[in-house]
Enzyme design. Structure first.
Site, mmCIF file in Angstrom:
data_model
loop_
_atom_site.group_PDB
_atom_site.id
_atom_site.type_symbol
_atom_site.label_atom_id
_atom_site.label_comp_id
_atom_site.label_asym_id
_atom_site.label_seq_id
_atom_site.Cartn_x
_atom_site.Cartn_y
_atom_site.Cartn_z
ATOM 1 C CD GLU A 23 76.092 19.799 46.040
ATOM 2 O OE1 GLU A 23 75.342 18.828 46.241
ATOM 3 O OE2 GLU A 23 75.662 20.955 45.858
ATOM 4 C CD GLU A 82 74.767 22.645 41.730
ATOM 5 O OE1 GLU A 82 75.730 21.901 41.514
ATOM 6 O OE2 GLU A 82 73.694 22.250 42.218
HETATM 7 C C1 GAL Z 1 72.999 20.137 43.849
HETATM 8 C C2 GAL Z 1 73.735 19.132 42.973
HETATM 9 C C3 GAL Z 1 73.159 19.082 41.587
HETATM 10 C C4 GAL Z 1 71.664 18.994 41.661
HETATM 11 C C5 GAL Z 1 71.121 20.162 42.420
HETATM 12 C C6 GAL Z 1 69.615 20.213 42.485
HETATM 13 O O1 GAL Z 1 73.244 19.954 45.183
HETATM 14 O O2 GAL Z 1 75.085 19.467 42.892
HETATM 15 O O3 GAL Z 1 73.672 17.982 40.897
HETATM 16 O O4 GAL Z 1 71.325 17.805 42.285
HETATM 17 O O5 GAL Z 1 71.619 20.088 43.738
HETATM 18 O O6 GAL Z 1 69.169 21.264 43.294
#
Ligand code: GAL
Length: 805
Positions: free
Chosen positions: A421, A498
């Site tokens: 991100e 993710e």
């Molecule tokens: C994502 C991020 C992670 C964590 C997650 C929580 O955007 O890459 O590190 O923060 O959100 O929802």
């Protein structure tokens, strides 16, 4: 006594993993530590008598008390940070006088600076990278003792979005080699051509020649299979090669393995290459490299395959902390985490968002996990004021190169990620930076795809995408777009880097189960929609608004072949990022498994989908107010239906429809026994009962192992269950447990998985949470017994005995 003598000899020998040519000395023991800044400590003559003696790996943050005042905010678990110093006084073997001596650190968080005998070796800002220094010229050959001093500066806060730990939290070793030797991370083994009859092995060896002499030399690599049988040899002549005789030079040569046994997640088969360097007929170095033979592919239409077999990447994201042990690396603690994930059916892990400990990758090689090895959470553009953005310019090239060089022999590693991100997605500087980072990786390894975990789905606004340099399109969240991915991003290979960000507290249930909650709701802060006791319902119906429940995204990924897989955020709860709650919440709710390693209910949804093991999991507990309407869920597989009974009355049969992942009954509560029976073709497959419980009556103690290695490192993870007189887990029990340990072990930590607990992980008393508590006992470096006594007010004490050997 005789046995003790042999154990002692063995312990001494095993700390020297030695051949005559190369000596690798475990350098973790007998350090001195001072929490505070004292710059004269770099002087060799400084007296550290009043400093604390300890062994590495060490994380001083985890030893501290939680406080809102700690500058490392609840996002970093609200634990102390600051500056600390380490010193070690040591002697060298006599051979060192004619050898090269270097020191290797696997990771220091952060800004380490190192001195040997008062000479400054350098600074390494990145807290997750492995590095080393050649200290040959700073060895004081006249002195009996040498002194190393390390300053660690984690004082500038905030510098992370999660808990980092502070200190020399990974291993350290001293490496003695001859003047002609294989360089640090000096082999690179690839297997470009594999068939069932033969695998070609390409070996690249980098020699470091500090001897200043010319000689006739050769490289001889012997390849052994997992049983230790010699299966192949490779040879290269050093004479006349470019770069020889001084400095570093790389040589490439090949070997062949007949009927290779391929590495896979089901059969993680490993070979060992032992490279001998011969000069003028003498072996001057010997260097071992573990590797695996496997091939894989990401296909635009067909998704991922390993060794020609289509499979989905069933992954989770993991931060590096080990719960109550903090960031301090412990192999057994890492192995336990991986085992719990393996049992769930997980086959892949993303090292969010930084390089892992090398021992962790060894475990992934050995246990059969695929790894997405990630480099950065930010480039130039910060996420926190003092994060790696301040070091990126000067260090990104070396940090990324070192990561690839260190990790590129691991068969588990199948993807490099250059960032998570990254803010440069939104800015045209993202184009040249993406190209540069990808080319740094490709210069060292072209056998693995490079990705970056992106969030911006509009290609006209995503400059990392526009660089057109990534092999795999990594997408975080945005699951609603996945089905149309191929139309929207023609020709791109998909990976959900993710997903989910579902939230849950283990063992806590808010009714009804089918009211979905996304945090935050419109116009609300996270906390306004929450529970006063900082809990989140563990029916899979709560998620961050950018994510989904576990079932929602899995339903999409499961359906389409081209969706090569996913990494769930997150495998375990981790320290820090306590969304949705503010202080005193200090650890996450995202895990499929809680911080103590106890599975939440969603674990069994994955297990029922990702394994062929028979699963029947029933939730919630059965202690409610009479007359309450309670939603009962069952996760199951290997069966056609489940029938639920309350006090032997059938409440009906439920069957999952395609793409359902659980069945549900709405039941008017009455105390007694809830029983689920799963059946296939009318035959009972599994039965599960949950009883209404009485008051806590006793402690049930369940160690994960009773015999520990007498190495000062091994751990027994002991689950304490608070049960009623009939042995049923009491669902809301929060009894305080105190532990006393005598003998060859010590308490390494206690935890209960509750993200808003203010109890120190290191204290010898800890409350249970929803019936469970965890105590972690660490062995001492001597054989004997460990007597452990558990007490809790009003309950009979329990004693157990563990052994070290
Ligand atoms: C994502 C991020 C992670 C964590 C997650 C929580 O955007 O890459 O590190 O923060 O959100 O929802």
């Amino acid at each position: 006594m005789k046995r003790f003598f042999y154990i002692l000899v063995f312990a001494l020998l095993s700390s020297y993993i030695a051949s005559a040519q190369r000596t690798v000395i475990d350098f973790n023991n007998n350090w001195k530590f001072w929490l505070g800044d004292t710059s004269i400590a770099k002087e060799p003559g400084y007296s550290d008598n009043d400093w604390r003696a300890l062994n590495l790996p060490h994380d001083w943050s985890i030893e501290g008390e939680f406080s809102e005042k700690n500058p490392g905010t609840p996002n970093q678990a609200a634990l102390p940070t600051g500056i600390g110093w380490y010193r070690k006084t040591f002697t060298l073997p006599a051979t060192a006088a004619h050898q090269n001596v270097s020191i290797e650190f696997d990771g220091v968080y952060r800004n380490s600076e190192v001195w040997v005998n008062g000479h400054y070796l350098g600074k390494r800002p990145n807290g997750y990278i492995s590095f080393g220094y050649d200290i040959t010229q700073y060895i004081d050959s006249g002195a009996a003792q040498q002194v190393i001093a390390v300053k660690v500066d984690n004082s500038l806060q905030p510098n992370s979005r999660w808990y980092t730990g502070s200190g020399i939290y990974r291993s350290v070793r001293l490496v003695l080699t001859n003047k002609i030797a294989i360089d640090q991370w000096g082999t690179f083994i690839t297997t470009p051509n594999i068939s069932s009859s033969i695998a070609m092995v390409h070996i690249q060896s980098t020699i470091n020649n500090n001897s200043g002499q010319l000689g006739h030399g050769s490289l001889n690599t012997y390849i052994y299979d997992a049983s230790g049988k010699l299966v192949s040899k490779g040879y290269a002549s050093l004479h006349g090669a470019p770069g020889w005789p001084t400095g570093k030079a790389a040589y490439t040569y090949t070997a062949a393995i007949n009927k290779p046994i391929l590495w896979s997640v089901e059969n993680p088969y490993l070979y060992k290459a032992v490279t001998r360097v011969l000069v003028n007929g003498k072996v001057v170095d010997e260097y071992a490299t573990q590797f695996g033979i496997r091939y894989f592919d990401f296909d635009v239409q067909k998704g991922f395959s390993l060794n020609g077999k289509p499979m989905k990447i069933l992954g989770v994201c993991m931060h590096h902390d080990l719960g109550a042990l903090g960031a301090a690396v412990n192999v057994r603690a890492m192995e336990r985490q991986l085992q719990i994930l393996k049992d769930m059916g997980c086959n892949a892990i993303r090292t969010s968002h930084n390089p892992p400990a090398p021992e962790w990758l060894d475990l992934c090689d050995k246990m059969g996990f695929l790894v997405m090895d990630e480099a950065f959470d930010m480039w130039h553009k910060k996420k926190n004021k003092f994060d790696y953005n301040i070091d990126f310019d000067q260090w990104h090239k070396q940090d990324l190169e070192d990561q690839v060089k260190r990790d590129r022999n691991h068969p588990s590693v199948i993807i490099w990620s250059i960032g998570n991100e990254i803010r440069e997605q939104f800015d045209s500087t993202g184009i040249p930076l993406t190209k540069e980072l990808v080319s740094i990786v490709k210069a060292l390894d072209t056998t693995r795809p490079v990705t970056s975990a992106l969030t911006e789905t509009d290609t006209t606004k995503n400059f990392i995408y526009q660089a057109n340099a990534l092999d795999l399109m990594g997408m975080n969240y945005n699951q609603q777009l996945y089905p149309d991915f191929l139309q929207k991003y023609p020709g791109k290979k998909f990976l959900a880097t993710e997903t989910m960000s579902a939230l849950a507290s283990r063992g806590h249930y808010d009714l009804p189960a089918d009211s979905m909650r996304f945090w935050p709701l419109k116009g609300q802060k996270f906390v306004e929609n929450g529970n006063p006791d900082y809990t989140v319902s563990a029916y899979d119906n709560v998620a961050a608004y950018w994510g989904s429940t576990h079932e929602q995204t899995w339903r999409i990924i499961k359906q389409y072949e081209f969706l090569s897989g996913l990494f769930v955020w997150s495998g375990f709860d981790f320290l820090g990022e306590p969304v949705p709650y503010p202080w005193p919440a200090r650890s996450s709710y995202y895990g499929i498994i809680d911080l103590a390693g106890f599975p939440k209910d969603a674990y069994y949804m994955y297990q029922s989908e990702w394994t062929s093991k028979t699963v029947l999991h029933l939730l919630p507990h059965w202690n409610w107010q009479s007359g309450r309407e309670v939603d009962v869920w069952a996760y199951y597989n290997n069966a056609d239906e489940v029938e639920l009974y309350l006090n032997n009355r059938s409440l009906g049969i439920r069957k999952k429809q395609p793409l359902d992942f659980h069945v549900q009954w709405r039941v008017k509560y009455e105390p007694g026994t809830l029983k689920a029976v799963s059946r296939k073709n009318g035959k009972i497959v599994s039965t599960k009962t949950i009883n209404t419980t009485g008051e806590p009556a006793k402690l049930e103690i369940v160690p994960d192992k009773r015999i520990l290695h007498a190495d000062g490192k091994d751990l027994s993870f002991i689950t304490v269950r608070i049960v009623d007189k009939n042995g049923n887990l009491v669902p809301a029990a929060d009894n305080k447990i105190t532990i006393e340990i005598v003998g060859m072990g010590a308490l390494a930590g206690m935890d209960n998985g509750y993200p808003a607990s203010m109890e120190s992980f290191k204290a010898a008393s800890h409350k249970a949470y929803n019936g469970l508590c965890l105590a972690i006992i660490q062995s001492k470096a001597a054989a004997g017994s460990i007597q452990v006594k558990f007490t809790s007010p009003g309950l009979p004490p329990v004693n157990i005995v563990l052994q070290t050997q």
